[in-house]
Design a protein around this motif. Sequence first.
Motif, PDB file in Angstrom:
ATOM      1  N   ALA A 103       0.818  -1.214   0.000  1.00  0.00           N
ATOM      2  CA  ALA A 103       0.000   0.000   0.000  1.00  0.00           C
ATOM      3  C   ALA A 103       0.850   1.262   0.000  1.00  0.00           C
ATOM      4  CB  ALA A 103      -0.935  -0.007   1.216  1.00  0.00           C
ATOM      5  N   VAL A 104       1.957   1.255   0.758  1.00  0.00           N
ATOM      6  CA  VAL A 104       2.804   2.446   0.859  1.00  0.00           C
ATOM      7  C   VAL A 104       3.362   2.860  -0.500  1.00  0.00           C
ATOM      8  CG1 VAL A 104       4.926   1.145   1.355  1.00  0.00           C
ATOM      9  CG2 VAL A 104       4.704   3.498   2.169  1.00  0.00           C
ATOM     10  N   ASN A 105       3.530   1.890  -1.413  1.00  0.00           N
ATOM     11  CA  ASN A 105       4.061   2.196  -2.747  1.00  0.00           C
ATOM     12  C   ASN A 105       2.969   2.497  -3.762  1.00  0.00           C
ATOM     13  OD1 ASN A 105       6.771   1.984  -2.094  1.00  0.00           O
ATOM     14  ND2 ASN A 105       6.869  -0.205  -2.553  1.00  0.00           N
ATOM     15  N   MET A 106       1.705   2.356  -3.366  1.00  0.00           N
ATOM     16  CA  MET A 106       0.602   2.648  -4.277  1.00  0.00           C
ATOM     17  C   MET A 106       0.074   4.069  -4.095  1.00  0.00           C
ATOM     18  SD  MET A 106      -1.490  -0.918  -4.285  1.00  0.00           S
ATOM     19  CE  MET A 106      -0.716  -2.429  -4.893  1.00  0.00           C
ATOM     20  N   ILE A 107       0.667   4.784  -3.156  1.00  0.00           N
ATOM     21  CA  ILE A 107       0.353   6.202  -2.969  1.00  0.00           C
ATOM     22  C   ILE A 107       1.295   7.009  -3.846  1.00  0.00           C
ATOM     23  CG2 ILE A 107       0.349   8.128  -1.336  1.00  0.00           C
ATOM     24  CD1 ILE A 107      -1.885   6.258  -0.716  1.00  0.00           C
ATOM     25  N   ASN A 108       0.743   7.872  -4.677  1.00  0.00           N
ATOM     26  CA  ASN A 108       1.564   8.760  -5.501  1.00  0.00           C
ATOM     27  C   ASN A 108       1.773  10.076  -4.756  1.00  0.00           C
ATOM     28  OD1 ASN A 108       1.733   6.974  -7.750  1.00  0.00           O
ATOM     29  ND2 ASN A 108      -0.348   7.550  -8.319  1.00  0.00           N
ATOM     30  N   VAL A 109       3.018  10.502  -4.680  1.00  0.00           N
ATOM     31  CA  VAL A 109       3.390  11.694  -3.911  1.00  0.00           C
ATOM     32  C   VAL A 109       3.851  12.795  -4.862  1.00  0.00           C
ATOM     33  CG1 VAL A 109       4.889  12.588  -2.082  1.00  0.00           C
ATOM     34  CG2 VAL A 109       4.097  10.213  -1.992  1.00  0.00           C
ATOM     35  N   GLU A 110       3.430  14.025  -4.573  1.00  0.00           N
ATOM     36  CA  GLU A 110       3.889  15.167  -5.370  1.00  0.00           C
ATOM     37  C   GLU A 110       5.413  15.233  -5.334  1.00  0.00           C
ATOM     38  OE1 GLU A 110       2.285  17.231  -7.264  1.00  0.00           O
ATOM     39  OE2 GLU A 110       0.235  16.606  -6.787  1.00  0.00           O
ATOM     40  N   PHE A 111       6.022  15.602  -6.473  1.00  0.00           N
ATOM     41  CA  PHE A 111       7.479  15.627  -6.559  1.00  0.00           C
ATOM     42  C   PHE A 111       8.116  16.538  -5.511  1.00  0.00           C
ATOM     43  CE2 PHE A 111       6.281  14.221 -10.844  1.00  0.00           C
ATOM     44  CZ  PHE A 111       7.050  13.082 -10.929  1.00  0.00           C
ATOM     45  N   THR A 112       7.425  17.633  -5.188  1.00  0.00           N
ATOM     46  CA  THR A 112       7.977  18.572  -4.202  1.00  0.00           C
ATOM     47  C   THR A 112       8.034  17.980  -2.803  1.00  0.00           C
ATOM     48  OG1 THR A 112       5.763  19.515  -4.012  1.00  0.00           O
ATOM     49  CG2 THR A 112       7.311  20.659  -5.456  1.00  0.00           C
ATOM     50  N   ASN A 113       7.296  16.872  -2.569  1.00  0.00           N
ATOM     51  CA  ASN A 113       7.271  16.254  -1.246  1.00  0.00           C
ATOM     52  C   ASN A 113       8.053  14.950  -1.176  1.00  0.00           C
ATOM     53  OD1 ASN A 113       5.645  18.272  -0.132  1.00  0.00           O
ATOM     54  ND2 ASN A 113       3.769  17.239  -0.757  1.00  0.00           N
ATOM     55  N   LEU A 114       8.814  14.644  -2.230  1.00  0.00           N
ATOM     56  CA  LEU A 114       9.556  13.388  -2.262  1.00  0.00           C
ATOM     57  C   LEU A 114      10.915  13.469  -1.581  1.00  0.00           C
ATOM     58  CD1 LEU A 114       8.859  12.074  -5.878  1.00  0.00           C
ATOM     59  CD2 LEU A 114       8.158  10.995  -3.743  1.00  0.00           C
ATOM     60  N   PHE A 115      11.449  14.692  -1.422  1.00  0.00           N
ATOM     61  CA  PHE A 115      12.816  14.825  -0.925  1.00  0.00           C
ATOM     62  C   PHE A 115      12.905  15.829   0.217  1.00  0.00           C
ATOM     63  CE2 PHE A 115      12.795  14.268  -5.546  1.00  0.00           C
ATOM     64  CZ  PHE A 115      13.477  13.074  -5.678  1.00  0.00           C
ATOM     65  N   LEU A 116      13.762  15.536   1.152  1.00  0.00           N
ATOM     66  CA  LEU A 116      14.276  16.499   2.119  1.00  0.00           C
ATOM     67  C   LEU A 116      13.225  17.382   2.791  1.00  0.00           C
ATOM     68  CD1 LEU A 116      17.386  17.578   0.007  1.00  0.00           C
ATOM     69  CD2 LEU A 116      17.319  15.915   1.845  1.00  0.00           C
ATOM     70  N   LEU A 117      12.174  16.762   3.291  1.00  0.00           N
ATOM     71  CA  LEU A 117      11.184  17.527   4.040  1.00  0.00           C
ATOM     72  C   LEU A 117      11.564  17.658   5.508  1.00  0.00           C
ATOM     73  CD1 LEU A 117       7.709  16.382   2.691  1.00  0.00           C
ATOM     74  CD2 LEU A 117       8.876  18.527   2.294  1.00  0.00           C
ATOM     75  N   THR A 118      12.348  16.714   6.002  1.00  0.00           N
ATOM     76  CA  THR A 118      12.764  16.741   7.401  1.00  0.00           C
ATOM     77  C   THR A 118      14.230  17.138   7.504  1.00  0.00           C
ATOM     78  OG1 THR A 118      13.510  14.429   7.467  1.00  0.00           O
ATOM     79  CG2 THR A 118      11.168  14.841   7.832  1.00  0.00           C
ATOM     80  N   GLY A 119      14.656  17.474   8.717  1.00  0.00           N
ATOM     81  CA  GLY A 119      16.042  17.856   8.933  1.00  0.00           C
ATOM     82  C   GLY A 119      17.022  16.748   8.602  1.00  0.00           C
ATOM     83  N   SER A 120      16.560  15.492   8.661  1.00  0.00           N
ATOM     84  CA  SER A 120      17.435  14.358   8.344  1.00  0.00           C
ATOM     85  C   SER A 120      17.361  13.963   6.880  1.00  0.00           C
ATOM     86  CB  SER A 120      17.064  13.154   9.230  1.00  0.00           C
ATOM     87  OG  SER A 120      15.687  12.871   9.139  1.00  0.00           O
ATOM     88  N   GLY A 121      16.591  14.716   6.079  1.00  0.00           N
ATOM     89  CA  GLY A 121      16.601  14.520   4.632  1.00  0.00           C
ATOM     90  C   GLY A 121      15.553  13.591   4.067  1.00  0.00           C
ATOM     91  N   HIS A 122      14.517  13.241   4.845  1.00  0.00           N
ATOM     92  CA  HIS A 122      13.518  12.285   4.373  1.00  0.00           C
ATOM     93  C   HIS A 122      12.317  12.976   3.741  1.00  0.00           C
ATOM     94  CE1 HIS A 122      15.652   8.990   6.238  1.00  0.00           C
ATOM     95  NE2 HIS A 122      15.672   9.638   7.390  1.00  0.00           N
ATOM     96  N   GLY A 123      11.655  12.231   2.825  1.00  0.00           N
ATOM     97  CA  GLY A 123      10.453  12.720   2.178  1.00  0.00           C
ATOM     98  C   GLY A 123       9.199  12.105   2.773  1.00  0.00           C
ATOM     99  N   LEU A 124       8.040  12.379   2.144  1.00  0.00           N
ATOM    100  CA  LEU A 124       6.763  11.930   2.702  1.00  0.00           C
ATOM    101  C   LEU A 124       6.581  10.420   2.666  1.00  0.00           C
ATOM    102  CD1 LEU A 124       3.834  14.305   1.655  1.00  0.00           C
ATOM    103  CD2 LEU A 124       4.840  13.936   3.897  1.00  0.00           C
TER     104      LEU A 124
END
Length: 362
Positions: free
Chosen positions: A207-228
């Motif tokens: 299921a986690v891979n069947m969610i499509n995420v906006e490109f702007t939310n795929l990278f570096l959202l957290t201080g440790s560099g993780h996306g949504l």
Amino acid sequence: MKIKHHEDNIKLLKSHKYKLDDSILDLQVTLGKYHSSTQPNTENDAHSSNPSEEETTKQILRHEKSAAGILCQLKMHHDTQTSHLSLTKDVLGVVATLGKVDDDNLSRLFSEYLGVETMLAIVCKTYEGVKALETYDKDGQINKGSGFHAVGASIGKELDGRFLVICLENLRPYCGEFMVDDPQRRLDLLKPKLPNGECPPGFIGFAVNMINVEFTNLFLLTGSGHGLRETLFYNLFSHVQVYKTREDMAFSLPCISDGAISLDGGMIKGAGVFSLGNRNDVDVRFPKSSVTSTLPDNYIDTNKHLKEMKWKRETMLEDIKREQALLDTARQSFERKKEEFVKFLAQSSAYATRVQTGFTPR
């Protein structure tokens, strides 16, 4: 000398920061040209480009006294004001608006699996953002004059009951690998295997891979560099498996640990926890992915590079602040020692003068 050392470090860091600023500006211009070229050309296009997203927003707005409903109203009617509110600057959005799925059936199933309370959860980047949403008095009672409670009251929508807030920096992220050359950065999870070593029949994916995420939310959202995907959606779905039928899902029970969903409505919430009965039609669902134009080959790399640059810039600003604090401490220490030395010289001079004037040769 410590002062000279810290001054040189600050000068060097600022020099690197200025170069980063120039690079960030160039990348923003490059991405800006792409976005401007893909904007709708007519007013009608603007209103019909994402009907599924608009429907999800309408579903959230029906919960008008929820935090999610208030947030959507702010974004719709007070957008310029909201962008300057410290209250919402750390808010990414509502769970239901941060992912998309490929068909309506998956949207209904995933939304039912999570439940309406989670679908309406507010998502913040940091704990500082969470604290801004609700404050308390000295007795631990909610301060209705600040946070989302005050915002709701200001637009005539008083918050009703509790609301969930998810803090990305406090989630335990997925730490494995990602699928190679996948622009959606899907997680490279090991497929389930039956005792005979074969993949279960009817297994579609996670299921986690069947969610499509906006490109702007795929990278570096957290201080440790993780996306949504590896933070929010991994914590919501973990290793939940998706099967074609209930029969396939039941046959695969030996290799289901974190839950499963079947396209015909079957649902397992976790190891040994079965959800039976008729479907619960949750009234807030993920929007359906729209067919969009193909992104330029270098768009994803450029966007990722831009986020990395911004992350480095933030880290560099922290380094500059730290060096400045060390420099201020060194200067204070120098001034204190200088003052002590001058005082010592004055005392020594006075003592020498007294000895000289009071000395009588035999």
